[in-house]
Design a protein around this motif. Structure first.
Motif, PDB file in Angstrom:
ATOM      1  N   SER A   1       0.833  -1.205   0.000  1.00  0.00           N
ATOM      2  CA  SER A   1       0.000   0.000   0.000  1.00  0.00           C
ATOM      3  C   SER A   1       0.869   1.256   0.000  1.00  0.00           C
ATOM      4  CB  SER A   1      -0.971   0.011   1.177  1.00  0.00           C
ATOM      5  OG  SER A   1      -0.299   0.202   2.398  1.00  0.00           O
ATOM      6  N   ILE A   2       2.057   1.164   0.537  1.00  0.00           N
ATOM      7  CA  ILE A   2       3.000   2.288   0.472  1.00  0.00           C
ATOM      8  C   ILE A   2       3.595   2.363  -0.935  1.00  0.00           C
ATOM      9  CG2 ILE A   2       5.219   3.158   1.333  1.00  0.00           C
ATOM     10  CD1 ILE A   2       4.402   1.815   4.071  1.00  0.00           C
ATOM     11  N   GLY A   3       3.998   1.236  -1.455  1.00  0.00           N
ATOM     12  CA  GLY A   3       4.612   1.191  -2.781  1.00  0.00           C
ATOM     13  C   GLY A   3       3.677   1.531  -3.920  1.00  0.00           C
ATOM     14  N   ILE A   4       2.386   1.321  -3.715  1.00  0.00           N
ATOM     15  CA  ILE A   4       1.441   1.572  -4.807  1.00  0.00           C
ATOM     16  C   ILE A   4       1.232   3.059  -5.062  1.00  0.00           C
ATOM     17  CG2 ILE A   4      -0.746   1.543  -3.514  1.00  0.00           C
ATOM     18  CD1 ILE A   4      -0.066  -0.084  -6.931  1.00  0.00           C
ATOM     19  N   ILE A   5       1.511   3.885  -4.089  1.00  0.00           N
ATOM     20  CA  ILE A   5       1.270   5.329  -4.239  1.00  0.00           C
ATOM     21  C   ILE A   5       2.004   5.896  -5.461  1.00  0.00           C
ATOM     22  CG2 ILE A   5       1.508   7.617  -3.173  1.00  0.00           C
ATOM     23  CD1 ILE A   5       1.125   6.137  -0.433  1.00  0.00           C
ATOM     24  N   PRO A   6       3.330   5.759  -5.550  1.00  0.00           N
ATOM     25  CA  PRO A   6       3.979   6.322  -6.740  1.00  0.00           C
ATOM     26  C   PRO A   6       3.577   5.606  -8.025  1.00  0.00           C
ATOM     27  CG  PRO A   6       5.574   5.108  -5.421  1.00  0.00           C
ATOM     28  CD  PRO A   6       4.299   5.192  -4.615  1.00  0.00           C
ATOM     29  N   LEU A   7       3.319   4.306  -7.939  1.00  0.00           N
ATOM     30  CA  LEU A   7       2.913   3.579  -9.151  1.00  0.00           C
ATOM     31  C   LEU A   7       1.601   4.126  -9.711  1.00  0.00           C
ATOM     32  CD1 LEU A   7       3.815  -0.087  -8.157  1.00  0.00           C
ATOM     33  CD2 LEU A   7       4.944   1.332  -9.882  1.00  0.00           C
ATOM     34  N   VAL A   8       0.619   4.320  -8.849  1.00  0.00           N
ATOM     35  CA  VAL A   8      -0.673   4.861  -9.296  1.00  0.00           C
ATOM     36  C   VAL A   8      -0.481   6.262  -9.869  1.00  0.00           C
ATOM     37  CG1 VAL A   8      -2.929   5.714  -8.510  1.00  0.00           C
ATOM     38  CG2 VAL A   8      -2.119   3.461  -7.794  1.00  0.00           C
ATOM     39  N   LEU A   9       0.256   7.084  -9.149  1.00  0.00           N
ATOM     40  CA  LEU A   9       0.416   8.473  -9.594  1.00  0.00           C
ATOM     41  C   LEU A   9       1.185   8.577 -10.909  1.00  0.00           C
ATOM     42  CD1 LEU A   9       1.052  10.187  -6.142  1.00  0.00           C
ATOM     43  CD2 LEU A   9      -1.056  10.178  -7.500  1.00  0.00           C
ATOM     44  N   PHE A  10       2.266   7.816 -11.057  1.00  0.00           N
ATOM     45  CA  PHE A  10       3.010   7.838 -12.329  1.00  0.00           C
ATOM     46  C   PHE A  10       2.161   7.284 -13.471  1.00  0.00           C
ATOM     47  CE2 PHE A  10       7.046   8.193  -9.839  1.00  0.00           C
ATOM     48  CZ  PHE A  10       7.540   9.328 -10.476  1.00  0.00           C
ATOM     49  N   THR A  11       1.416   6.224 -13.202  1.00  0.00           N
ATOM     50  CA  THR A  11       0.551   5.648 -14.232  1.00  0.00           C
ATOM     51  C   THR A  11      -0.500   6.657 -14.662  1.00  0.00           C
ATOM     52  OG1 THR A  11       0.900   3.454 -13.273  1.00  0.00           O
ATOM     53  CG2 THR A  11      -0.947   3.680 -14.795  1.00  0.00           C
ATOM     54  N   TYR A  12      -1.091   7.333 -13.699  1.00  0.00           N
ATOM     55  CA  TYR A  12      -2.130   8.332 -13.981  1.00  0.00           C
ATOM     56  C   TYR A  12      -1.569   9.514 -14.772  1.00  0.00           C
ATOM     57  CZ  TYR A  12      -6.036  11.502 -13.141  1.00  0.00           C
ATOM     58  OH  TYR A  12      -7.090  12.366 -13.299  1.00  0.00           O
ATOM     59  N   VAL A  13      -0.423  10.020 -14.363  1.00  0.00           N
ATOM     60  CA  VAL A  13       0.179  11.165 -15.059  1.00  0.00           C
ATOM     61  C   VAL A  13       0.552  10.792 -16.489  1.00  0.00           C
ATOM     62  CG1 VAL A  13       2.248  12.641 -15.116  1.00  0.00           C
ATOM     63  CG2 VAL A  13       0.911  12.424 -13.017  1.00  0.00           C
ATOM     64  N   ARG A  14       1.004   9.587 -16.698  1.00  0.00           N
ATOM     65  CA  ARG A  14       1.343   9.158 -18.059  1.00  0.00           C
ATOM     66  C   ARG A  14       0.106   9.090 -18.947  1.00  0.00           C
ATOM     67  NH1 ARG A  14       6.188   4.847 -16.732  1.00  0.00           N
ATOM     68  NH2 ARG A  14       7.693   6.470 -16.211  1.00  0.00           N
ATOM     69  N   ALA A  15      -1.007   8.738 -18.378  1.00  0.00           N
ATOM     70  CA  ALA A  15      -2.257   8.749 -19.158  1.00  0.00           C
ATOM     71  C   ALA A  15      -2.674  10.192 -19.437  1.00  0.00           C
ATOM     72  CB  ALA A  15      -3.357   8.014 -18.419  1.00  0.00           C
ATOM     73  N   LEU A  16      -2.620  11.043 -18.416  1.00  0.00           N
ATOM     74  CA  LEU A  16      -3.001  12.446 -18.599  1.00  0.00           C
ATOM     75  C   LEU A  16      -2.145  13.136 -19.648  1.00  0.00           C
ATOM     76  CD1 LEU A  16      -3.630  13.832 -14.989  1.00  0.00           C
ATOM     77  CD2 LEU A  16      -5.310  13.386 -16.777  1.00  0.00           C
ATOM     78  N   SER A  17      -0.865  12.791 -19.660  1.00  0.00           N
ATOM     79  CA  SER A  17       0.047  13.426 -20.613  1.00  0.00           C
ATOM     80  C   SER A  17       0.090  12.689 -21.951  1.00  0.00           C
ATOM     81  CB  SER A  17       1.448  13.522 -20.009  1.00  0.00           C
ATOM     82  OG  SER A  17       1.954  12.238 -19.700  1.00  0.00           O
ATOM     83  N   GLU A  18      -0.843  11.751 -22.124  1.00  0.00           N
ATOM     84  CA  GLU A  18      -1.019  11.005 -23.371  1.00  0.00           C
ATOM     85  C   GLU A  18       0.219  10.216 -23.787  1.00  0.00           C
ATOM     86  OE1 GLU A  18      -2.627  13.711 -26.278  1.00  0.00           O
ATOM     87  OE2 GLU A  18      -4.303  14.237 -24.965  1.00  0.00           O
ATOM     88  N   GLN A  19       0.951   9.743 -22.806  1.00  0.00           N
ATOM     89  CA  GLN A  19       2.086   8.849 -23.048  1.00  0.00           C
ATOM     90  C   GLN A  19       1.572   7.419 -22.892  1.00  0.00           C
ATOM     91  OE1 GLN A  19       5.755   9.906 -20.895  1.00  0.00           O
ATOM     92  NE2 GLN A  19       4.656  11.744 -20.232  1.00  0.00           N
TER      93      GLN A  19
END
Length: 178
Positions: free
Chosen positions: A125-143
């Protein structure tokens, strides 16, 4: 929203890492604080366990939608999963700021299983925080290529955290004070 400039990438990376460190630290600090004059919020554990269950269902539905090519539904479901996870965290912290920790009372092999699930749940649950956020930002930035690649790692871990949150609740719920 295409924000793939090197400056935007660096800004997001710094923000994501700052949040990924600050959130677990804040939770750890808040665990040690009791809100004076507030009664135990004993009604919250089944609610936040249900939220974990809903999160798991939403994650699976989001994957189904993207596999069907329905990007809009996928996006809505993923935003819902993020909101549910944040809501879970707020309720979880609120409960622990008004209640003492509950000791697991099971014995034998179930005790080992419980602690394995609990420790892996907390760690992931600690490790998932950056994974979710990086995954989300990559979608937002259309990567989308980078998004897809990271989502293949993020999804099973996030799903595991959501499902094991429910399992931990059911295993410890008999030991909650009345």
């Amino acid at each position: 929203m295409n924000t793939t400039s090197p400056n935007a990438e660096l800004k997001y990376k710094k923000l994501i890492w700052a949040l990924s460190i600050a959130i677990p630290l804040a939770v750890a600090v808040l665990f040690g604080i009791r809100i004076p004059g507030v009664e135990r919020l004993g009604f919250l554990p089944p609610i936040y366990a249900a939220i974990n269950g809903f999160t798991a269902v939403v994650l699976v539905l989001a994957v189904i939608q993207i596999k069907k090519g329905n990007r809009k539904a996928h996006e809505s479901l993923m935003k819902t999963a993020i909101v549910l996870s944040a809501l879970f965290l707020v309720m979880y912290v609120a409960y622990h700021m008004t209640s003492d920790s509950v000791a697991y009372g099971g014995e034998g092999v179930l005790r080992y299983i419980y602690f394995f699930i609990l420790i892996s749940h907390i760690t992931l649950s600690i490790g998932i925080i950056p994974l979710v956020l990086f995954t989300y930002v990559r979608a937002l930035s259309e990567q989308f290529d980078k998004h897809r690649k990271l989502a293949k790692i993020t999804f099973p871990i996030w799903l595991y955290v959501a499902v094991t949150g429910v399992i931990v609740y059911f295993m410890i719920s008999p030991y909650y004070p009345a």
